[in-house]
Write a protein that holds these residues in place. Structure first.
Motif, PDB file in Angstrom:
ATOM      1  N   CYS A 483       0.846  -1.193   0.000  1.00 21.24           N
ATOM      2  CA  CYS A 483       0.000   0.000   0.000  1.00 21.24           C
ATOM      3  C   CYS A 483       0.885   1.246   0.000  1.00 21.24           C
ATOM      4  O   CYS A 483       1.834   1.342   0.802  1.00 21.24           O
ATOM      5  N   GLU A 491      -1.603  -4.337   0.351  1.00 19.00           N
ATOM      6  CA  GLU A 491      -2.881  -3.728  -0.027  1.00 19.00           C
ATOM      7  C   GLU A 491      -3.800  -4.781  -0.652  1.00 19.00           C
ATOM      8  O   GLU A 491      -3.856  -4.963  -1.862  1.00 19.00           O
ATOM      9  N   CYS A 500      -6.662   1.017   5.762  1.00 19.20           N
ATOM     10  CA  CYS A 500      -6.031   2.139   5.060  1.00 19.20           C
ATOM     11  C   CYS A 500      -6.539   3.467   5.635  1.00 19.20           C
ATOM     12  O   CYS A 500      -7.671   3.565   6.129  1.00 19.20           O
TER      13      CYS A 500
END
Length: 514
Positions: A483, A491, A500
């Motif tokens: 991510c 991610e 996130c």
């Protein structure tokens, strides 16, 4: 096209036994047409009553042909010995007449057409007629009949009722029109902004319906089925008319039933088989139909449909139905009557809850022995398992003698339906060890009271059919699965939805702790 002739139509309706009041209403409708701007001024093209009136008029033509047959002036054709003679096939305005390829046969047909014109009060448009000859007819005979009748000579018979009349070795070319029609439909809708829910409806109601009519009569080549599925798959995953979109799964996964984790789209090959099985069901349940009598005489004159063989030089229609016979064999059962038609060891005649076939050999003659409608339970206990013996005792016997009845075990109505046949065929290929909790989850997802596009989005989340960096990295599209907001976090779906930073802010604003 028929311009309504009140006198002819009224005479036909009287001959067919219609009520006087009904005839008066119909005649009033077709004789009260106004050619000025009006509303409800008579029957127009597209009126739902017009096709039925057209059929009544064509009954007059059929009566003339039948009269010629009775007078031995028209012989028709036979597929084989012992087969019914076919003189004509009518369906609305698509008509085929079979006759002799000699001068007498031509004059008989010409006389029938003229008599029909005289009764109808209209001229038949010869430009819309065409004549087709078999390969055994000489060129001289062909030319004489063409000149006598004044119609076009066709070297290749066109499609009848939208289907090819002859299917050669290049079967893919014979059914190419299905692909063309599907592509045209997709092109006309591709530029429109449809949600995933709208695409689902379009695929089910429009695209999958295009080949249904052809598949109910012919077995499509596997390559053609794959191409049709490919067209629908591209339409399902594409983003817009200029963006193809990512194919997150193949059509096999999409065609799974919704309770098993798919979208419930049709597997074209399997759907083709169950549609053809419907024709086989009609052959075994409607023996007196024209199709049933022709196939009986041609392919199994001395046996039953179940014991028929493919044979040599058989038609492609029979090959198609023959390929679907296994579906019927697996789902057919019997309702016990006299027992004379039932094979005790091989047929499925016990109630559904008792199992399908016997495990023990039968050592006596006859199906069920009873006295005063009471079955000898002790004797049955010596021949069958306890469950089988109990099931036999639960069969209700009648004091009247009636024949055994064939039933479709997969439906409570005992009648074969395409829906039940498709479900049986699909579920037979699903692993028996499928997790019931897994199917229960998907069943609840599709039962949610939400918009279809939201339920489809939830379905995609369960499979991670979303463009996260982890998924894109696995497909060699992204350079890293990490991510960008969290340098060490992978991610994936859960991270994007819960962990996130932007997602946390959303949940925090909603007062939900993650």
């Amino acid at each position: 096209m028929i311009e309504w002739n009140g006198g002819f139509l009224e005479g036909m309706m009287k001959q067919m036994g219609f009520a006087t009041e009904w005839i008066s209403l119909v005649i009033y409708c077709i004789t009260s047409v106004s050619y000025t701007v009006s509303f409800n001024g008579g029957l127009c093209q597209g009126d739902p009553l017009s096709p039925y009136l057209f059929l009544i008029c064509t009954e007059g033509f059929s009566a003339l042909l039948n009269s010629a047959v009775q007078m031995s002036n028209l012989r028709g054709v036979k597929v084989c010995r012992g087969c019914p003679t076919v003189t004509h096939l009518f369906f609305a305005n698509d008509s085929i007449v079979f006759g002799d390829t000699n001068e007498i046969g031509g004059r008989v047909l010409l006389d029938i057409l003229r008599r029909y014109e005289s009764a109808l009060g209209q001229k038949i448009n010869l430009d819309k007629l065409q004549i087709f000859f078999s390969s055994n007819v000489s060129d001289n005979s062909c030319n004489q009949l063409v000149q006598m009748l004044g119609v076009r000579h066709s070297l290749c018979m066109e499609r009848y009722l939208g289907l090819p009349t002859m299917v050669g070795r290049r079967k893919k070319d014979a059914f190419q029109y299905i692909c063309d029609r599907m592509r045209i439909k997709v092109q006309s809708w591709r530029a429109r902004l449809l949600s995933q829910g709208g695409k689902e409806v379009f695929i089910r109601a429009v695209l999958q319906a295009i080949p249904t009519y052809s598949m109910s009569c012919f077995l499509l080549p596997k390559t053609l089925c794959t191409k049709l599925e490919s067209i629908m798959s591209r339409f399902w995953w594409q983003k817009s008319s200029t963006r193809k979109g990512m194919h997150w799964c193949n059509w096999v996964s999409l065609s799974l039933l919704k309770t098993y984790g798919g979208m419930g789209f049709k597997d074209i090959g399997k759907f083709n088989i169950v549609l053809l099985a419907k024709q086989g069901w009609r052959l075994v349940t409607n023996l007196d139909s024209l199709l049933g009598r022709i196939y009986k005489a041609k392919y199994y004159p001395h046996t039953s449909f179940w014991n028929a063989t493919l044979g040599n030089n058989s038609s492609y229609a029979w090959k198609s139905i023959y390929a679907a016979r296994k579906v019927l064999e697996d789902g057919i059962g019997w309702r016990v009557g006299s027992g004379s038609q039932i094979s005790v060891l091989q047929a499925r005649w016990l109630p559904r809850w008792a199992g399908e076939k016997f495990k023990q050999l039968l050592q006596t003659v006859g199906l069920i022995k009873c006295q005063n409608l009471l079955i000898n339970q002790q004797r049955l206990g010596n021949l069958f398992t306890p469950m089988e013996a109990h099931a036999i005792c639960c069969i209700l016997l009648s004091i009247y003698t009636f024949e055994d009845k064939m039933v479709w075990c997969a439906d409570n109505s005992d009648i074969y339906t395409v829906h039940s046949g498709y479900r049986c065929l699909v579920e037979s290929n699903i692993n028996d060890t499928t997790n019931t909790d897994y199917t229960r989850i998907y069943k609840k997802i599709w039962e949610l009271n939400l918009l279809p596009k939201i339920k489809i989005a939830i379905w995609r989340f369960t499979y991670e059919y979303i463009p996260t960096d982890a998924n894109l990295y696995n497909r060699r599209i992204s350079s890293s699965p990490i991510c960008p907001n969290y340098g060490e976090a992978l991610e994936n779906f859960l991270h994007t939805l819960l962990m996130c930073g932007p997602a946390k802010n959303v949940w925090r604003s909603l007062g939900v702790a993650t």
